[in-house]
Design a protein around this motif. Sequence first.
Motif, PDB file in Angstrom:
ATOM      1  N   LEU A 101       0.819  -1.209   0.000  1.00  0.00           N
ATOM      2  CA  LEU A 101       0.000   0.000   0.000  1.00  0.00           C
ATOM      3  C   LEU A 101       0.853   1.258   0.000  1.00  0.00           C
ATOM      4  N   ASP A 102       2.068   1.183   0.562  1.00  0.00           N
ATOM      5  CA  ASP A 102       2.958   2.350   0.586  1.00  0.00           C
ATOM      6  C   ASP A 102       3.443   2.731  -0.807  1.00  0.00           C
ATOM      7  N   ARG A 144      -5.673   2.769  -2.810  1.00  0.00           N
ATOM      8  CA  ARG A 144      -5.196   1.962  -1.674  1.00  0.00           C
ATOM      9  C   ARG A 144      -6.309   1.054  -1.167  1.00  0.00           C
ATOM     10  N   GLU A 145      -7.526   1.579  -1.101  1.00  0.00           N
ATOM     11  CA  GLU A 145      -8.652   0.745  -0.666  1.00  0.00           C
ATOM     12  C   GLU A 145      -8.838  -0.438  -1.609  1.00  0.00           C
ATOM     13  N   ALA A 146      -8.694  -0.174  -2.921  1.00  0.00           N
ATOM     14  CA  ALA A 146      -8.856  -1.248  -3.901  1.00  0.00           C
ATOM     15  C   ALA A 146      -7.788  -2.317  -3.716  1.00  0.00           C
ATOM     16  N   TYR A 147      -6.539  -1.895  -3.557  1.00  0.00           N
ATOM     17  CA  TYR A 147      -5.459  -2.869  -3.378  1.00  0.00           C
ATOM     18  C   TYR A 147      -5.556  -3.580  -2.031  1.00  0.00           C
ATOM     19  N   GLU A 148      -6.014  -2.865  -1.028  1.00  0.00           N
ATOM     20  CA  GLU A 148      -6.191  -3.506   0.274  1.00  0.00           C
ATOM     21  C   GLU A 148      -7.245  -4.610   0.199  1.00  0.00           C
ATOM     22  N   SER A 149      -8.273  -4.413  -0.639  1.00  0.00           N
ATOM     23  CA  SER A 149      -9.349  -5.398  -0.756  1.00  0.00           C
ATOM     24  C   SER A 149      -8.896  -6.669  -1.472  1.00  0.00           C
ATOM     25  N   THR A 371      -9.102  -6.939 -12.492  1.00  0.00           N
ATOM     26  CA  THR A 371      -9.920  -8.160 -12.493  1.00  0.00           C
ATOM     27  C   THR A 371     -10.398  -8.501 -11.083  1.00  0.00           C
ATOM     28  N   LEU A 372      -9.487  -8.451 -10.119  1.00  0.00           N
ATOM     29  CA  LEU A 372      -9.807  -8.909  -8.768  1.00  0.00           C
ATOM     30  C   LEU A 372     -10.681  -7.931  -7.997  1.00  0.00           C
ATOM     31  N   GLU A 373     -10.539  -6.634  -8.283  1.00  0.00           N
ATOM     32  CA  GLU A 373     -11.341  -5.654  -7.560  1.00  0.00           C
ATOM     33  C   GLU A 373     -12.410  -5.025  -8.450  1.00  0.00           C
ATOM     34  N   GLU A 374     -12.010  -4.509  -9.606  1.00  0.00           N
ATOM     35  CA  GLU A 374     -12.975  -3.792 -10.441  1.00  0.00           C
ATOM     36  C   GLU A 374     -14.068  -4.721 -10.971  1.00  0.00           C
ATOM     37  N   ILE A 375     -13.674  -5.884 -11.514  1.00  0.00           N
ATOM     38  CA  ILE A 375     -14.682  -6.807 -12.039  1.00  0.00           C
ATOM     39  C   ILE A 375     -15.323  -7.608 -10.910  1.00  0.00           C
ATOM     40  N   ASP A 376     -14.487  -8.263 -10.096  1.00  0.00           N
ATOM     41  CA  ASP A 376     -15.020  -9.192  -9.100  1.00  0.00           C
ATOM     42  C   ASP A 376     -15.822  -8.509  -8.006  1.00  0.00           C
ATOM     43  N   GLN A 377     -15.526  -7.259  -7.704  1.00  0.00           N
ATOM     44  CA  GLN A 377     -16.222  -6.588  -6.618  1.00  0.00           C
ATOM     45  C   GLN A 377     -17.154  -5.483  -7.123  1.00  0.00           C
ATOM     46  N   GLU A 378     -16.602  -4.492  -7.826  1.00  0.00           N
ATOM     47  CA  GLU A 378     -17.424  -3.358  -8.247  1.00  0.00           C
ATOM     48  C   GLU A 378     -18.498  -3.782  -9.257  1.00  0.00           C
TER      49      GLU A 378
END
Length: 506
Positions: A101-102, A144-149, A371-378
Motif C-alpha cells: 500500500l505504501d 489503496r482501498e482497492a489494493y487492500e481489498s 480483475t480482482l477488484e474492479e470486475i469481481d467486486q465493483e
Amino acid sequence: MLSSTFRAAALLFCAAHAAAFLPAGPSLGLRARPLQSAVSSNSMRSVGALSLKAQAQTTVEPATIREIWTKDSVSKVDSTGLKSGDKVGILFLNLGGPESLDEVEDFLFNLFNDEDIIRLPNVFKPLQGFIARNVAKRRAPGSREAYESIGGGSPIMQLTQDQGDKLAEELKKQGVDAKVYIGMRYWYPFTEQAVDNMLADGINRLVVLPLYPQYSISTTGSSIRLLNKIFNQSPELFDPRRIDHTVIPDWYDHPGYLKTQAKLITQQLGDYHSNPEDVKVMFSAHGVPESYVEAGDPYKDQVEKCAELIMKEVNKDHPGKFDYTLCFQSRVGPVKWLEPYTDDVLVQLGESGLKNLVVVPLSFVSEHVETLEEIDQEYREVAEEAGIDNFMRVPALNSDPLFIETLVDLTMQALKKPALRVKETLDLYQKTDDLPGYPWEFGVTRAAEQVNGRLAMVGIAGLAIAQVWKTGHCPDIDGPAVAGKEPFCAVLSRDGWDWLLGAIHM
C-alpha cells in the motif's frame, strides 16, 4: 510584498516554462528497486542510475561486432533459428503494479506521468510531472482501498514471473536455453533494469514479447517507445549485429491464445450447453480514449476481432450458439473513452431480464486490480443490483498450460521469422509525427517554430507576472477566462489552479 502563495505559483510557472526547452519524454533514471521496502515520493524521484553505456562498460565485457557477426556464425543456423553461441533472452513487457500500500501513490505518479496515458495540450506539457503528482495524490486513497481489498498489493509481478519460469522450462525441452527478463512500465522491475540485466548477461538474441494480446499506443506502444529511447541512447550497444532483437507486437489472433480463452469460457458455460439462450458472454476489455483510436490506434479493431474469433471457437462444437457482447472498463478523466462502458452494459442486461452472465477479462493475461477488484467486486455489485443473479467471471490466463504453449510458439516463431525491430514496430503501428527534441535554430522549420512558440509563451507569461506584480492580483474579466481570470494570469491564482486540477481530476 507578494504573498508566499503567489511567489510559489510564480516560481512553479517559470520553472515549468524553463523545462519546456528540454527534450520531451520521461527521463530514464529509475532502474533497480531501492533496498528499503517503502520508498517515499521525494526519495523515489531522486533515485539515479548510471547511463546504459557507462553501466555496460562496468559490468559487461562486450565482444566486438566482428567477433559476434562472422561468416561462420551466420552459416550455422539450426532448426530453431539459432546459431552456435547464441544467448537468448525474452523480454516480457507488462504494466506492473504496487506490491504494498505504501507504493500506490508513486506507482500512480509513474502511470500518469506517461504522456501516452495523460496527453496534455502542448501549453501544459511542461507541467506533466506536477499534474501527475497531484492526480496521484487525489487518487491514491481510493486506489489503496482497492489494493487492500485484494490482499494489500498487486499480484502481477509474481504471476508474470511464474509465466516466465514456465516459458523458460518449456523452451528448454525444445532445445532452446533462454532466460526471461521482466520489464514493467510503471513499477519494479522497470524496463531499464531488465535491459541492464540483459547487457550484463551478454544476451545476443532477444525476443520482445509484450504481455498485451492487442496493440495499443497506451500499453504495448508506450513500452516500445521507451525501449526505442533506450536503444537510441547507446546505439552501439544495441546494434542488431550485436543484439539481434525482434518484436512480437500483437498476438490477439494466435490460435493458441484463442483456444485458451475458449477453453476457460466453455468451463464457465458448462451448465448451459443445452440452453445457450439463458446465458450471455460479456467481454470486458480495458478502455482507451476515443481520441487514440481516431489517431490510428488499432486497439479497438483488434479487440472486436479478438472477441469474434474467440466466440467462433467457443461455438465450434456446440449445437446452440452462445451470444456475446463487448464493452470497455477502467475509464478515467473527463474525456470520452471507448463505449459501451461495462457498468452501463450491466445495467442494460439486467433491465432486459438476463439472469446469467459470464464475464471475460479480454485484454488481461494475469490477475490484477482490474480483475480482482474492479470486475469481481465493483461490477459484481452493479450486476446484482441490476438483477443479474448468477455473475460468473472467467479467470485470467495466468500460467494455464495451454497459454504457456502459446508463449512457446510465439517465441519459437519469432526466432525463425525475419526480425521486426523496435523502430519498425513504431513506424508500422503508430505512424506518429511527433517532434523529437529540437535543436537551437530559428526560421520557418517545424523545430524552430516549436522553439519560437515556447519563447512566445515565456513572453506572455512575463506580461502576466508583471500585471500581478503591479496590481497585486489577477483581474476578473468578462471575456475568455479561466476561473473568471485572464487565462495567463489565472496560472498565478489559486482559483486558476483549482479549476485546472478539477478539470483533470480522475
